[in-house]
Design an enzyme around this catalytic site. Structure first.
Site, PDB file in Angstrom:
ATOM      1  N   ARG A 152      15.706   4.738 -11.963  1.00  0.00           N
ATOM      2  CA  ARG A 152      16.455   3.579 -12.462  1.00  0.00           C
ATOM      3  C   ARG A 152      16.513   3.633 -13.978  1.00  0.00           C
ATOM      4  O   ARG A 152      15.479   3.743 -14.635  1.00  0.00           O
ATOM      5  CB  ARG A 152      15.759   2.273 -12.047  1.00  0.00           C
ATOM      6  CG  ARG A 152      15.862   1.976 -10.603  1.00  0.00           C
ATOM      7  CD  ARG A 152      15.617   0.519 -10.293  1.00  0.00           C
ATOM      8  NE  ARG A 152      14.561  -0.139 -11.037  1.00  0.00           N
ATOM      9  CZ  ARG A 152      14.190  -1.389 -10.832  1.00  0.00           C
ATOM     10  NH1 ARG A 152      14.814  -2.114  -9.920  1.00  0.00           N
ATOM     11  NH2 ARG A 152      13.234  -1.934 -11.528  1.00  0.00           N
ATOM     12  N   THR A 177      19.967  -0.557 -17.759  1.00  0.00           N
ATOM     13  CA  THR A 177      20.942  -1.093 -16.791  1.00  0.00           C
ATOM     14  C   THR A 177      20.326  -1.373 -15.424  1.00  0.00           C
ATOM     15  O   THR A 177      20.888  -2.126 -14.636  1.00  0.00           O
ATOM     16  CB  THR A 177      22.095  -0.096 -16.581  1.00  0.00           C
ATOM     17  OG1 THR A 177      21.556   1.087 -15.969  1.00  0.00           O
ATOM     18  CG2 THR A 177      22.770   0.272 -17.888  1.00  0.00           C
ATOM     19  N   ASP A 235       4.725  -0.887  -9.875  1.00  0.00           N
ATOM     20  CA  ASP A 235       5.512   0.352  -9.916  1.00  0.00           C
ATOM     21  C   ASP A 235       4.922   1.323  -8.899  1.00  0.00           C
ATOM     22  O   ASP A 235       3.833   1.878  -9.102  1.00  0.00           O
ATOM     23  CB  ASP A 235       5.466   0.951 -11.328  1.00  0.00           C
ATOM     24  CG  ASP A 235       6.420   2.130 -11.451  1.00  0.00           C
ATOM     25  OD1 ASP A 235       6.332   3.059 -10.618  1.00  0.00           O
ATOM     26  OD2 ASP A 235       7.258   2.127 -12.368  1.00  0.00           O
ATOM     27  N   ASP A 237       4.090   4.995 -10.098  1.00  0.00           N
ATOM     28  CA  ASP A 237       2.909   5.036 -10.970  1.00  0.00           C
ATOM     29  C   ASP A 237       1.626   4.828 -10.169  1.00  0.00           C
ATOM     30  O   ASP A 237       0.615   5.491 -10.399  1.00  0.00           O
ATOM     31  CB  ASP A 237       3.017   3.967 -12.067  1.00  0.00           C
ATOM     32  CG  ASP A 237       3.936   4.414 -13.198  1.00  0.00           C
ATOM     33  OD1 ASP A 237       4.291   5.603 -13.240  1.00  0.00           O
ATOM     34  OD2 ASP A 237       4.289   3.555 -14.024  1.00  0.00           O
TER      35      ASP A 237
HETATM   36  C1  PRP Z   1      11.720   2.982  -7.860  1.00  0.00           C
HETATM   37  C2  PRP Z   1      11.595   3.001  -6.355  1.00  0.00           C
HETATM   38  C3  PRP Z   1      13.029   3.103  -5.911  1.00  0.00           C
HETATM   39  C4  PRP Z   1      13.744   2.267  -6.945  1.00  0.00           C
HETATM   40  C5  PRP Z   1      14.019   0.917  -6.358  1.00  0.00           C
HETATM   41  O1  PRP Z   1      11.898   4.241  -8.362  1.00  0.00           O
HETATM   42  O2  PRP Z   1      10.779   4.040  -5.882  1.00  0.00           O
HETATM   43  O3  PRP Z   1      13.536   4.415  -5.890  1.00  0.00           O
HETATM   44  O4  PRP Z   1      12.852   2.145  -8.068  1.00  0.00           O
HETATM   45  O5  PRP Z   1      14.784   0.177  -7.207  1.00  0.00           O
HETATM   46  P1  PRP Z   1      16.268  -0.285  -6.873  1.00  0.00           P
HETATM   47  O6  PRP Z   1      16.298  -0.741  -5.459  1.00  0.00           O
HETATM   48  O7  PRP Z   1      16.488  -1.387  -7.852  1.00  0.00           O
HETATM   49  O8  PRP Z   1      17.199   0.861  -7.126  1.00  0.00           O
HETATM   50  P2  PRP Z   1      11.886   4.513  -9.935  1.00  0.00           P
HETATM   51  O9  PRP Z   1      13.254   4.365 -10.503  1.00  0.00           O
HETATM   52  O10 PRP Z   1      10.809   3.703 -10.559  1.00  0.00           O
HETATM   53  O11 PRP Z   1      11.557   6.059 -10.021  1.00  0.00           O
HETATM   54  P3  PRP Z   1      10.240   6.866  -9.612  1.00  0.00           P
HETATM   55  O12 PRP Z   1      10.171   6.863  -8.103  1.00  0.00           O
HETATM   56  O13 PRP Z   1      10.535   8.219 -10.157  1.00  0.00           O
HETATM   57  O14 PRP Z   1       9.042   6.211 -10.235  1.00  0.00           O
HETATM   58  N1  URA Z   2      10.451   0.030  -8.516  1.00  0.00           N
HETATM   59  C1  URA Z   2       9.146  -0.173  -8.248  1.00  0.00           C
HETATM   60  O1  URA Z   2       8.347   0.783  -8.214  1.00  0.00           O
HETATM   61  N2  URA Z   2       8.739  -1.437  -7.997  1.00  0.00           N
HETATM   62  C2  URA Z   2       9.579  -2.470  -8.010  1.00  0.00           C
HETATM   63  O2  URA Z   2       9.145  -3.604  -7.771  1.00  0.00           O
HETATM   64  C3  URA Z   2      10.945  -2.234  -8.317  1.00  0.00           C
HETATM   65  C4  URA Z   2      11.351  -0.978  -8.550  1.00  0.00           C
END
Ligand code: PRP
Ligand code: URA
Length: 207
Positions: free
Chosen positions: A101, A105, A197, A200
């Protein structure tokens, strides 16, 4: 369509995975365990064929899974659910979709994909612990549909009304299986109460 898996065994594990005191080792174990319960429910209608098996006593009419299963983790956090699902369906193929994400945005940015050919005729299972705004899930579904997939299910650990509504509006043919539908998204588009997160916490990159 969505289904909330409200089973006490799932909800018990969810209580622990949410806890801010749960460290990455236990968090990963719980993600695996919860995924297995969710996957069990999500695959309840997949195609089976009848087979005859010789037991020590007699022939038994049995059923075996008769569809190509393609598991698609959304990188990176989706990887934390992969082990659990492969323990349940070890012959599944695995495709990867890389999305993150954008910090400003909050829209998904695509950086990688590698899907097996079997997405076309098989059942595709998208896995990601968090379905927040729904943008990442929708982007993964779009990609799979472009590759020819027609039978797609989503498994997430935690979601919220906003994200579910978006996925159901754009892809009403794709069911979502989840352990929790939380209250709302905060100003950073994080699920509240959520679990923070997920990437993380899974991989120990938060502290
Ligand atoms: C997180 C999660 C989803 C997304 C959800 O990933 O694992 O993929 O956010 O958010 P959304 O429904 O608003 O799109 P992140 O972008 O944090 O990436 P990561 O898995 O690499 O930490
Ligand atoms: N991505 C995450 O890991 N947690 C949230 O709550 C939203 C997006």
């Amino acid at each position: 369509m969505h289904e909330l898996i409200d089973h006490p065994c799932v909800q018990h594990k969810l209580a622990i995975i949410r806890d801010v005191e749960t460290k990455h080792k236990r968090f990963r174990e719980l993600a695996t365990e919860i995924t297995q319960f969710l996957c069990y429910e999500a695959l309840k209608n997949i195609k089976v064929r009848e087979v005859t098996v010789q037991t020590p006593l007699a022939e038994a009419l049995c059923k075996k899974i008769d569809t190509d299963l393609v598991v698609v983790p959304i990188l990176r956090a989706g990887v934390g659910m992969l082990e659990g699902i492969l323990e349940l369906v070890p012959t599944a193929r695995v495709g990867f979709v890389g999305l993150y994400r954008d910090e400003e945005t909050k829209l998904p940015v695509s950086y990688y994909d590698r899907l097996p050919l079997q997405t076309k005729n098989g059942t595709c299972i998208i896995i990601d612990p968090m379905l927040a705004t729904g943008g990442s899930t929708n982007a993964a579904i779009d990609l799979l549909k472009k590759s020819g997939a027609t039978d797609i299910v989503v498994i997430c650990i935690v979601t919220c009304p906003e994200g579910l509504a978006l996925v159901e509006k754009v892809h009403p043919d794709v069911p979502v299986y989840t352990a929790a539908i939380d209250d709302h998204l905060d100003d950073n588009k994080y699920i509240v109460p959520g679990l923070g997160d997920a990437g993380d916490r899974l991989f120990g990159t938060s502290h």
